[in-house]
Design a protein around this motif. Structure first.
Motif, PDB file in Angstrom:
ATOM      1  N   MET A 104       0.831  -1.204   0.000  1.00 58.95           N
ATOM      2  CA  MET A 104       0.000   0.000   0.000  1.00 58.95           C
ATOM      3  C   MET A 104       0.865   1.254   0.000  1.00 58.95           C
ATOM      4  O   MET A 104       0.523   2.252  -0.610  1.00 58.95           O
ATOM      5  N   SER A 105       2.002   1.212   0.721  1.00 58.36           N
ATOM      6  CA  SER A 105       2.810   2.420   0.796  1.00 58.36           C
ATOM      7  C   SER A 105       3.767   2.551  -0.385  1.00 58.36           C
ATOM      8  O   SER A 105       4.232   3.641  -0.686  1.00 58.36           O
ATOM      9  N   PRO A 113      -4.060   1.222  -5.800  1.00 56.72           N
ATOM     10  CA  PRO A 113      -4.319   0.544  -4.528  1.00 56.72           C
ATOM     11  C   PRO A 113      -5.671   0.885  -3.904  1.00 56.72           C
ATOM     12  O   PRO A 113      -6.359   0.013  -3.391  1.00 56.72           O
ATOM     13  N   ARG A 114      -6.070   2.169  -3.953  1.00 57.24           N
ATOM     14  CA  ARG A 114      -7.314   2.562  -3.291  1.00 57.24           C
ATOM     15  C   ARG A 114      -8.528   1.868  -3.916  1.00 57.24           C
ATOM     16  O   ARG A 114      -9.427   1.412  -3.217  1.00 57.24           O
ATOM     17  N   GLU A 115      -8.514   1.764  -5.234  1.00 57.68           N
ATOM     18  CA  GLU A 115      -9.621   1.072  -5.903  1.00 57.68           C
ATOM     19  C   GLU A 115      -9.606  -0.421  -5.593  1.00 57.68           C
ATOM     20  O   GLU A 115     -10.643  -1.053  -5.435  1.00 57.68           O
ATOM     21  N   ASP A 119     -11.284  -1.540  -2.552  1.00 61.05           N
ATOM     22  CA  ASP A 119     -12.740  -1.400  -2.618  1.00 61.05           C
ATOM     23  C   ASP A 119     -13.391  -2.471  -3.490  1.00 61.05           C
ATOM     24  O   ASP A 119     -14.598  -2.659  -3.465  1.00 61.05           O
ATOM     25  N   VAL A 133      -8.877  -0.231   6.300  1.00 60.17           N
ATOM     26  CA  VAL A 133      -8.076   0.572   5.385  1.00 60.17           C
ATOM     27  C   VAL A 133      -8.885   1.777   4.924  1.00 60.17           C
ATOM     28  O   VAL A 133      -8.400   2.905   4.860  1.00 60.17           O
ATOM     29  N   LYS A 134     -10.164   1.535   4.639  1.00 59.54           N
ATOM     30  CA  LYS A 134     -11.035   2.603   4.160  1.00 59.54           C
ATOM     31  C   LYS A 134     -11.182   3.696   5.215  1.00 59.54           C
ATOM     32  O   LYS A 134     -11.086   4.892   4.933  1.00 59.54           O
ATOM     33  N   GLN A 138      -8.191   5.796   5.403  1.00 57.72           N
ATOM     34  CA  GLN A 138      -8.033   6.727   4.294  1.00 57.72           C
ATOM     35  C   GLN A 138      -8.991   7.899   4.394  1.00 57.72           C
ATOM     36  O   GLN A 138      -8.654   9.024   4.038  1.00 57.72           O
ATOM     37  N   HIS A 139     -10.193   7.613   4.917  1.00 58.74           N
ATOM     38  CA  HIS A 139     -11.173   8.694   4.980  1.00 58.74           C
ATOM     39  C   HIS A 139     -11.012   9.503   6.238  1.00 58.74           C
ATOM     40  O   HIS A 139     -11.309  10.683   6.272  1.00 58.74           O
TER      41      HIS A 139
END
Lengths: 320, 252
Positions: B204-205, B224-226, B229, B246-247, B250-251
């Motif tokens: 992820m990083s 990665p973000r998609e 999801d 993770v979501k 991020q939010h």
């Protein structure tokens, strides 16, 4: 040990062997010839068995083949030295072809495959009577001259072959080939992954290790004047050569020479003193040496051993 | 087309009836850092083995740097600039650390002589921070040291594409941070990197793009973000709980 020390020790040894006719009788000259001959075989084996880590047991196959190619060439009228060269080339080609096939095997499987070559060639030689004389063997034209001249000729020949194989070993050890072979010995898959063409390197090492066995064989045939299948394709030789190399230190430059010298002298002493049990004693000594000195004589740190002995001696002195 | 360094077209690898990799297609652009993730047994290492020629593809074509390399052997891959590190480190144990790296430089990096290879090896050892251990046998290194050695060895081969197979497995948190810094530094040199991982933190990083492999099939390819999801990915690999976390990260 620095490389220079190694080369000096080897040069001294060459002088000792080559000068035997000047200071010793025929018995010692004969022994010097045998030592030089086996040193050449052991140095050869070291290229595949030591550097590359492939426990080849095919020494006697190439030696025997060299004997027959040399002998048959000489019988056909080819001059002696040329016959030796022919044997070298023939054996090199055969080893390259055979190596490309069996070097796909690893470890014990390779050892068994390589010893198979000795047996197959022995059987072919025994059966192909019209060419090889079969079990009756072959006579080889004798070198002209008295026993001393003959002995000196073959001493010079064997020592020269030994020096050539030593020089080849040094060149391999210092070059790209030797480095690649050591990588293969350490970890063949990793060697492949860093870009070593492992198949090619192994075939080159196997060929180099075979060709001089062919030269030695041809020279041996000219020396003894008579060869037969059991004498030339001998399982005992195929085992003895790696043992000598391991004794001195496989994968080192000087180890094969040291191992051969120590083994042959040991064998000679045991033979002379224990007529009934010499083989058994030699076997036991070999097993013990390999169990307790797996790296060979050259890998012992003699300083450590001496320091330990001195310490023990001091303790004994203090106790008393 | 020209900026694609590696391109896989419908690549499959079967072991008998077992489809370890089936019809995988993707491309790597020059200079990218891409993560390849997937649960245990998804076929990640098999895919790397097929790309580097350790195993031959059962079907499909692989192009590297404009060349069809489907049938190459590992040593050819190494010389073409396709380097990889192993999940289980593969040093030459009795050689020194320096000799290990020099082997990579001499054979894979096409250095002309052993002296030049050794000189090049020293700079690579400094880069990964192993200069102090140059003359120690490789077997004396710790696991994290051996992973660094693998990296130095691969770098010595002057790779265009570096595939890191679980380079962080078995390392502790601070060692992983060190390794990540190192991987970024390598990427800054313009080397394309494929990171094969199951540690989410790492991919992820690091990665700009993720490929997800499951049962030998490529089920997702995206940023990665998609990916986190994507319901199929969550189902196959992450598990709903982790994806949610993770979501939230991020939010929030």
């Amino acid at each position: 040990m620095t490389p220079t020390t190694r080369y000096l020790i080897f040069a001294l040894w060459v002088i000792v062997l080559a000068s035997t006719p000047l200071w010793a009788g025929n018995y010692f000259v004969r022994m010097a010839i045998t030592i030089a001959m086996f040193s050449a075989l052991t140095l050869s084996w070291n290229l595949i068995g030591g550097f590359t880590g492939y426990p080849s047991l095919s020494t006697a196959a190439f030696f025997g083949l060299g004997c027959y190619v040399g002998a048959l060439s000489q019988r056909a009228g080819v001059p002696m030295i040329l016959a030796w060269v022919a044997a070298t080339v023939f054996v090199a080609v055969l080893a390259a072809v055979f190596g490309a096939i069996i070097l796909r095997l690893r470890g014990h499987y390779f050892a068994i495959g390589s010893i198979g070559l000795v047996e197959v060639l022995r059987l072919v030689t025994s059966s192909w009577g019209s060419l090889t004389g079969g079990g009756d063997g072959l006579n080889v034209p004798l070198v002209q001259g008295g026993p001393n001249v003959v002995a000196q000729t073959f001493l010079a020949a064997m020592v020269t072959i030994m020096v050539i194989v030593f020089v080849v070993t040094v060149l391999v050890d210092r070059g790209r080939l030797g480095f690649g072979l050591r990588c293969i010995q350490q970890n063949e898959d990793a060697a492949d992954m860093v870009g070593v063409d492992t198949t090619r390197y192994k075939v080159i090492a196997y060929t180099l290790s075979a060709m001089f066995c062919g030269t030695v064989g041809a020279a041996y045939a000219s020396w003894t004047g008579y060869i037969d299948p059991t004498d030339t394709f001998s399982i005992l030789m195929t085992i003895k050569v790696p043992v000598m190399c391991l004794l001195g230190g496989a994968g080192t430059v000087l180890g094969p020479v040291v191992g051969t010298g120590v083994y042959m002298i040991l064998e000679e002493i045991l033979w002379a003193n224990f007529l009934d049990y010499n083989r058994a004693i030699l076997g036991a000594v070999t097993v013990l040496l390999i169990l307790f000195l797996p790296g060979g004589l050259l890998r012992i740190s003699y300083k450590t051993v001496l320091a330990q002995l001195a310490a023990r001696f001091n303790r004994l002195g203090a106790a008393a | 087309m020209s900026d694609k360094i590696l391109e896989l077209d419908q690549v499959s690898k079967n072991f008998g009836g077992n489809h370890a990799v089936s019809a995988v297609s993707f491309a790597l652009k020059e200079g990218e850092i891409v993560g390849l993730i997937g649960p245990n047994g998804a076929g990640k290492t098999t895919l790397v083995n097929v790309i580097t020629g350790v195993q031959r593809a059962s079907a499909g074509r692989i192009h590297f740097d404009g060349l069809d390399v489907t049938d190459q052997r590992p040593f050819q891959a190494a010389r073409r600039g396709l380097a990889r590190t192993f999940q289980i480190v593969q040093p030459f144990p009795a050689m020194t650390v320096l000799e290990n790296v020099a082997a990579g430089a001499l054979f894979g990096g096409a250095q002309a002589s052993r002296a030049e290879a050794t000189a090049a090896a020293r700079t690579h050892l400094e880069f990964v921070g192993l200069a102090a251990f140059a003359d120690r046998p490789a077997s004396a290194l710790t696991l994290s040291g051996r992973k660094r050695l693998e990296l130095a060895k691969s770098l010595a081969m002057k790779p265009k594409l570096l595939m890191l197979d679980e380079v962080n497995a078995g390392l502790n948190t601070s060692e992983i941070d060190g390794a990540l810094t190192l991987i970024r530094k390598i990427a800054d040199r313009g080397v394309t990197i494929l990171v094969i991982e199951h540690l989410m933190k790492v991919v992820m990083s690091l990665a700009q793009r993720l490929l997800v492999l499951h049962h030998g099939q490529l089920i997702a390819d995206g940023v990665p973000r998609e990916i986190v999801d994507d319901p199929r990915v969550i189902e196959a690999y992450l598990g709903g709980k982790f994806a949610k976390r993770v979501k939230e990260m991020q939010h929030g």
